[in-house]
Design an enzyme around this catalytic site. Structure first.
Site, PDB file in Angstrom:
ATOM      1  N   ILE A  51       0.852  -1.194   0.000  1.00  0.00           N
ATOM      2  CA  ILE A  51       0.000   0.000   0.000  1.00  0.00           C
ATOM      3  C   ILE A  51       0.885   1.240   0.000  1.00  0.00           C
ATOM      4  O   ILE A  51       1.093   1.884   1.026  1.00  0.00           O
ATOM      5  CB  ILE A  51      -0.956  -0.001   1.217  1.00  0.00           C
ATOM      6  N   PRO A  52       1.463   1.576  -1.166  1.00  0.00           N
ATOM      7  CA  PRO A  52       2.309   2.771  -1.235  1.00  0.00           C
ATOM      8  C   PRO A  52       1.506   4.041  -0.969  1.00  0.00           C
ATOM      9  O   PRO A  52       0.386   4.191  -1.468  1.00  0.00           O
ATOM     10  CB  PRO A  52       2.837   2.767  -2.668  1.00  0.00           C
ATOM     11  N   HIS A  53       2.084   4.912  -0.168  1.00  0.00           N
ATOM     12  CA  HIS A  53       1.454   6.202   0.129  1.00  0.00           C
ATOM     13  C   HIS A  53       2.540   7.181   0.528  1.00  0.00           C
ATOM     14  O   HIS A  53       3.676   6.784   0.780  1.00  0.00           O
ATOM     15  CB  HIS A  53       0.398   6.063   1.227  1.00  0.00           C
ATOM     16  N   GLY A  54       2.195   8.442   0.560  1.00  0.00           N
ATOM     17  CA  GLY A  54       3.180   9.481   0.833  1.00  0.00           C
ATOM     18  C   GLY A  54       3.545   9.595   2.304  1.00  0.00           C
ATOM     19  O   GLY A  54       2.887   9.041   3.179  1.00  0.00           O
TER      20      GLY A  54
END
Length: 144
Positions: A62-65
């Site tokens: 779950i890539p996120h900033g």
């Protein structure tokens, strides 16, 4: 009116991605292209991955900033990228990438819904083998 969080435009089936960074950039670019985030958000997704992996198990990342990337978020949104052949995330195979951009604390509720869906092995197989974008939308909307 707020944008829909997950639309067919935000989903890619059958992606072939060479490595973790390419996978994160691809996932983030969907959010950029569809007006959820500014382009700078993608670099913050890469930065976040360098701090701690976004791999959550069950073939899902779950890539996120980073926290300071919030100012680059225009609207809460998700991108879903299905990689049938998988991408290596530090020795773990990822077949499902779910990019998240959340305004305020909206990402927390979204994360919990994603975790519930992705905790079930049956759902993972449905996602990996999905033949239509609607199947993915239905699964995350609880329609199944």
């Amino acid at each position: 009116m707020a944008k829909e969080i997950l639309t067919k435009d935000n989903i890619t089936l059958g992606a072939t991605l060479t490595d973790k960074e390419a996978a994160i950039r691809f996932t983030g670019q969907i959010l950029v292209d569809n007006g959820y985030v500014e382009a700078s958000y993608v670099d913050k997704m890469i930065e976040r991955e360098q701090v701690t992996t976004t791999y959550i198990g069950n073939n899902v990342a779950i890539p996120h900033g980073t926290e300071d990337a919030k100012k680059a978020v225009k609207e809460t949104g998700l991108s879903v990228v299905i990689c049938p052949d998988g991408v290596d995330f530090n020795g773990n195979t990822v077949n499902i990438l779910i990019g998240i951009a959340g305004k305020g604390d909206e990402h927390l509720e979204i994360l919990s819904k994603i975790a519930l869906v992705c905790a079930e092995e049956n759902n993972i197989q449905i996602l990996i083998q999905a033949s239509s974008k609607q199947e993915i939308i239905d699964l995350f909307s609880g329609v199944n």
